[in-house]
Design a protein around this motif. Structure first.
Motif, PDB file in Angstrom:
ATOM      1  N   VAL A   2       0.833  -1.209   0.000  1.00  0.00           N
ATOM      2  CA  VAL A   2       0.000   0.000   0.000  1.00  0.00           C
ATOM      3  C   VAL A   2       0.870   1.262   0.000  1.00  0.00           C
ATOM      4  O   VAL A   2       0.485   2.288   0.544  1.00  0.00           O
ATOM      5  CB  VAL A   2      -0.975   0.004   1.208  1.00  0.00           C
ATOM      6  CG1 VAL A   2      -2.033  -1.067   1.057  1.00  0.00           C
ATOM      7  CG2 VAL A   2      -0.242  -0.175   2.538  1.00  0.00           C
ATOM      8  N   ALA A   3       2.047   1.135  -0.607  1.00  0.00           N
ATOM      9  CA  ALA A   3       2.986   2.260  -0.567  1.00  0.00           C
ATOM     10  C   ALA A   3       2.905   3.148  -1.806  1.00  0.00           C
ATOM     11  O   ALA A   3       3.605   4.151  -1.892  1.00  0.00           O
ATOM     12  CB  ALA A   3       4.412   1.721  -0.411  1.00  0.00           C
ATOM     13  N   GLY A   4       2.040   2.784  -2.755  1.00  0.00           N
ATOM     14  CA  GLY A   4       1.929   3.583  -3.991  1.00  0.00           C
ATOM     15  C   GLY A   4       1.383   4.969  -3.687  1.00  0.00           C
ATOM     16  O   GLY A   4       0.819   5.218  -2.618  1.00  0.00           O
ATOM     17  N   MET A   5       1.542   5.871  -4.662  1.00  0.00           N
ATOM     18  CA  MET A   5       1.159   7.271  -4.398  1.00  0.00           C
ATOM     19  C   MET A   5      -0.285   7.583  -4.751  1.00  0.00           C
ATOM     20  O   MET A   5      -0.802   8.640  -4.392  1.00  0.00           O
ATOM     21  CB  MET A   5       2.120   8.197  -5.144  1.00  0.00           C
ATOM     22  CG  MET A   5       3.501   8.182  -4.486  1.00  0.00           C
ATOM     23  SD  MET A   5       4.618   9.371  -5.190  1.00  0.00           S
ATOM     24  CE  MET A   5       5.218   8.483  -6.589  1.00  0.00           C
ATOM     25  N   GLY A   6      -0.928   6.664  -5.481  1.00  0.00           N
ATOM     26  CA  GLY A   6      -2.351   6.869  -5.787  1.00  0.00           C
ATOM     27  C   GLY A   6      -2.621   8.146  -6.558  1.00  0.00           C
ATOM     28  O   GLY A   6      -3.618   8.831  -6.326  1.00  0.00           O
ATOM     29  N   PRO A  52      -4.954   8.193   2.248  1.00  0.00           N
ATOM     30  CA  PRO A  52      -4.427   7.050   1.481  1.00  0.00           C
ATOM     31  C   PRO A  52      -5.543   6.431   0.635  1.00  0.00           C
ATOM     32  O   PRO A  52      -6.691   6.346   1.092  1.00  0.00           O
ATOM     33  CB  PRO A  52      -3.983   6.065   2.570  1.00  0.00           C
ATOM     34  CG  PRO A  52      -3.882   6.844   3.827  1.00  0.00           C
ATOM     35  CD  PRO A  52      -4.816   8.011   3.701  1.00  0.00           C
ATOM     36  N   LYS A  53      -5.187   6.020  -0.570  1.00  0.00           N
ATOM     37  CA  LYS A  53      -6.188   5.434  -1.479  1.00  0.00           C
ATOM     38  C   LYS A  53      -6.946   4.300  -0.796  1.00  0.00           C
ATOM     39  O   LYS A  53      -8.153   4.141  -0.971  1.00  0.00           O
ATOM     40  CB  LYS A  53      -5.449   4.925  -2.728  1.00  0.00           C
ATOM     41  CG  LYS A  53      -6.296   4.225  -3.730  1.00  0.00           C
ATOM     42  CD  LYS A  53      -5.550   3.999  -5.043  1.00  0.00           C
ATOM     43  CE  LYS A  53      -4.390   3.047  -4.926  1.00  0.00           C
ATOM     44  NZ  LYS A  53      -3.762   2.741  -6.235  1.00  0.00           N
ATOM     45  N   GLU A  54      -6.238   3.523   0.019  1.00  0.00           N
ATOM     46  CA  GLU A  54      -6.834   2.325   0.632  1.00  0.00           C
ATOM     47  C   GLU A  54      -7.866   2.669   1.699  1.00  0.00           C
ATOM     48  O   GLU A  54      -8.610   1.812   2.144  1.00  0.00           O
ATOM     49  CB  GLU A  54      -5.738   1.456   1.263  1.00  0.00           C
ATOM     50  CG  GLU A  54      -4.676   0.982   0.298  1.00  0.00           C
ATOM     51  CD  GLU A  54      -3.686   2.064  -0.138  1.00  0.00           C
ATOM     52  OE1 GLU A  54      -3.514   3.065   0.598  1.00  0.00           O
ATOM     53  OE2 GLU A  54      -3.096   1.914  -1.224  1.00  0.00           O
ATOM     54  N   ILE A  55      -7.904   3.938   2.117  1.00  0.00           N
ATOM     55  CA  ILE A  55      -8.893   4.367   3.112  1.00  0.00           C
ATOM     56  C   ILE A  55     -10.139   4.915   2.409  1.00  0.00           C
ATOM     57  O   ILE A  55     -11.169   5.152   3.025  1.00  0.00           O
ATOM     58  CB  ILE A  55      -8.262   5.433   4.056  1.00  0.00           C
ATOM     59  CG1 ILE A  55      -7.237   4.763   4.980  1.00  0.00           C
ATOM     60  CG2 ILE A  55      -9.271   6.170   4.894  1.00  0.00           C
ATOM     61  CD1 ILE A  55      -7.824   3.850   6.043  1.00  0.00           C
ATOM     62  N   LYS A 112      11.068   4.220  -1.004  1.00  0.00           N
ATOM     63  CA  LYS A 112      10.913   4.872  -2.303  1.00  0.00           C
ATOM     64  C   LYS A 112       9.943   4.040  -3.115  1.00  0.00           C
ATOM     65  O   LYS A 112      10.051   2.792  -3.079  1.00  0.00           O
ATOM     66  CB  LYS A 112      12.261   4.866  -3.043  1.00  0.00           C
ATOM     67  CG  LYS A 112      12.952   6.188  -3.125  1.00  0.00           C
ATOM     68  CD  LYS A 112      14.213   6.035  -3.922  1.00  0.00           C
ATOM     69  CE  LYS A 112      14.698   7.376  -4.402  1.00  0.00           C
ATOM     70  NZ  LYS A 112      15.915   7.231  -5.186  1.00  0.00           N
ATOM     71  N   ALA A 113       9.026   4.664  -3.837  1.00  0.00           N
ATOM     72  CA  ALA A 113       8.045   3.905  -4.628  1.00  0.00           C
ATOM     73  C   ALA A 113       8.724   3.370  -5.895  1.00  0.00           C
ATOM     74  O   ALA A 113       8.602   3.931  -6.975  1.00  0.00           O
ATOM     75  CB  ALA A 113       6.860   4.797  -4.973  1.00  0.00           C
ATOM     76  N   LEU A 114       9.468   2.276  -5.728  1.00  0.00           N
ATOM     77  CA  LEU A 114      10.226   1.729  -6.859  1.00  0.00           C
ATOM     78  C   LEU A 114       9.449   0.645  -7.607  1.00  0.00           C
ATOM     79  O   LEU A 114       9.989  -0.001  -8.487  1.00  0.00           O
ATOM     80  CB  LEU A 114      11.563   1.157  -6.362  1.00  0.00           C
ATOM     81  CG  LEU A 114      12.550   2.181  -5.795  1.00  0.00           C
ATOM     82  CD1 LEU A 114      13.805   1.491  -5.264  1.00  0.00           C
ATOM     83  CD2 LEU A 114      12.932   3.212  -6.861  1.00  0.00           C
ATOM     84  N   GLY A 115       8.207   0.430  -7.217  1.00  0.00           N
ATOM     85  CA  GLY A 115       7.386  -0.542  -7.930  1.00  0.00           C
ATOM     86  C   GLY A 115       6.832  -1.626  -7.018  1.00  0.00           C
ATOM     87  O   GLY A 115       7.321  -1.820  -5.893  1.00  0.00           O
ATOM     88  N   LEU A 163      -3.622  -6.862  -3.583  1.00  0.00           N
ATOM     89  CA  LEU A 163      -3.651  -5.432  -3.883  1.00  0.00           C
ATOM     90  C   LEU A 163      -5.045  -4.911  -3.542  1.00  0.00           C
ATOM     91  O   LEU A 163      -6.023  -5.289  -4.188  1.00  0.00           O
ATOM     92  CB  LEU A 163      -3.353  -5.169  -5.362  1.00  0.00           C
ATOM     93  CG  LEU A 163      -2.050  -5.760  -5.917  1.00  0.00           C
ATOM     94  CD1 LEU A 163      -1.771  -5.197  -7.305  1.00  0.00           C
ATOM     95  CD2 LEU A 163      -0.882  -5.509  -4.986  1.00  0.00           C
ATOM     96  N   PRO A 164      -5.138  -4.075  -2.504  1.00  0.00           N
ATOM     97  CA  PRO A 164      -6.466  -3.674  -2.031  1.00  0.00           C
ATOM     98  C   PRO A 164      -7.268  -2.869  -3.048  1.00  0.00           C
ATOM     99  O   PRO A 164      -8.484  -2.762  -2.914  1.00  0.00           O
ATOM    100  CB  PRO A 164      -6.170  -2.816  -0.802  1.00  0.00           C
ATOM    101  CG  PRO A 164      -4.747  -3.071  -0.471  1.00  0.00           C
ATOM    102  CD  PRO A 164      -4.061  -3.521  -1.701  1.00  0.00           C
ATOM    103  N   ASP A 165      -6.588  -2.295  -4.053  1.00  0.00           N
ATOM    104  CA  ASP A 165      -7.394  -1.534  -5.020  1.00  0.00           C
ATOM    105  C   ASP A 165      -8.079  -2.438  -6.042  1.00  0.00           C
ATOM    106  O   ASP A 165      -8.933  -1.973  -6.796  1.00  0.00           O
ATOM    107  CB  ASP A 165      -6.623  -0.374  -5.680  1.00  0.00           C
ATOM    108  CG  ASP A 165      -5.215  -0.719  -6.043  1.00  0.00           C
ATOM    109  OD1 ASP A 165      -4.856  -1.904  -5.961  1.00  0.00           O
ATOM    110  OD2 ASP A 165      -4.464   0.218  -6.409  1.00  0.00           O
TER     111      ASP A 165
END
Ligand code: UTP
Length: 297
Positions: free
Chosen positions: A12-16, A27-30, A108-111, A132-134
């Motif tokens: 859940v570390a992506g920037m959304g 956060p997107k997941e919220i 770092k959002a490296l993927g 992946l929660p999305d």
């Protein structure tokens, strides 16, 4: 005997960025589907599948996620005092056992591949799930449970697979199928976001995985792939080159891409219509507004 899958990683570390400006502070997941955050759907699916350890790979600005899984004693006491037992039950259903959740940072959002690799020490040497929660999946039997049951027969690594139209394949990781056995396919290759017209099949990978711990070793070796990111699919593809089994699993259910605005809206409508407490009023509203919109176009 095969080891049971009891650990799940939630990257859940992506920037959304597709949900800016909302994701500037939330956060997107919220973000909420009807009345529950996306992460709650993912946790419920994992629990139903027998997962006992929940590993979150987070990043700066995701504090609301950690707060969400804390117990809320003041709120609980207030609901208890005012006799709101139904709401109290709803609240308590989100409580997690002490020590069941671990948080680790991806600096770092490296993927996605890199996010999973960040959890390697918590995963150890056993097969594990990735959710992946999305990707929210409506299904009679939760998707991860279907996969864990299938995985108990096959072993190896397994990805959830879904048929997509040819012109959409370049948005996904796509399977190169060795043998099609119906609900399961064995896989001989995987390509992340193939250029238009080059996809090896119409079977796309979506956000549920059961992976052999060997994938973690492969993640240490691979370089940046599509989009300059460390791709999980590239590490799984290496599994096949090393002679290990990888399967695609055609799950039964409907998947919503809640990482995209259109997918999130579709999920909202679908989940709203499936809720007994909202269905009638919401269906009446849609029945009235949709013809009006169509007439205005
Ligand atoms: P997405 O590709 O949807 O990226 O990641 P994103 O950053 O969340 O959203 P957009 O594209 O900017 O709108 C798929 C999953 O992988 C996680 C995300 O949190 C999401 O659950 N992810 C992605 C990480 O944990 N770390 C990364 O470096 C990249």
């Amino acid at each position: 005997m095969k080891k049971r899958v009891t650990k799940a990683v939630f990257p859940v570390a992506g920037m959304g960025t597709r949900f800016l400006p909302a994701t500037k502070s939330v956060p997107k997941e919220i973000m909420t589907l009807v009345d529950r955050p996306l992460i709650q759907y993912a946790i419920d699916e994992a629990r139903a599948a027998g997962i006992k350890e929940f590993i979150f790979v987070t990043s700066r600005g995701k504090g609301a996620l950690e707060d969400y899984f804390d117990i809320a004693p003041t709120l609980e006491a207030s609901l208890r005092k005012s006799g709101k037992t139904e709401l109290l039950d709803v609240l308590k259903s989100t409580n997690m056992d002490s020590g069941a959740i671990a948080y680790i940072r991806q600096h770092k959002a490296l993927g996605l591949g890199h996010a999973v690799w960040c959890a390697r020490r918590l995963i150890g040497n056993e097969p594990f799930a990735v959710i992946l929660p999305d990707d929210v999946i409506a299904a009679e039997k939760p998707c991860l449970q279907q996969m864990i049951e299938a995985h108990a027969e096959t072993g190896g690594s397994m990805v959830a697979a879904m048929e997509v139209p040819q012109d959409k394949a370049s948005s996904y990781g796509v399977l190169d199928v060795k043998e099609d056995m119906g609900s399961m396919v064995s896989v001989k290759g995987m390509v992340e976001k193939p250029p238009a017209g080059t996809a090896p099949s119409n079977l796309a990978v979506i956000g549920r995985y059961i992976l052999s711990p060997k994938v973690l070793q492969n993640l240490s070796k691979i370089k940046q792939g599509a989009g300059g990111e460390i791709q999980l699919t590239d590490a799984i593809a290496l599994e096949m080159e090393q002679g290990r089994d990888v399967f695609g699993y055609r799950f039964r259910g409907q998947r919503f891409d809640c990482g995209s605005k259109a997918g999130f809206l579709q999920a909202t409508v679908s989940f709203g219509l499936s809720r007994p407490d909202l269905r009638d009023e919401f269906a009446d509203f849609l029945g009235a507004i949709v013809p009006q919109q169509q007439a205005a176009q």
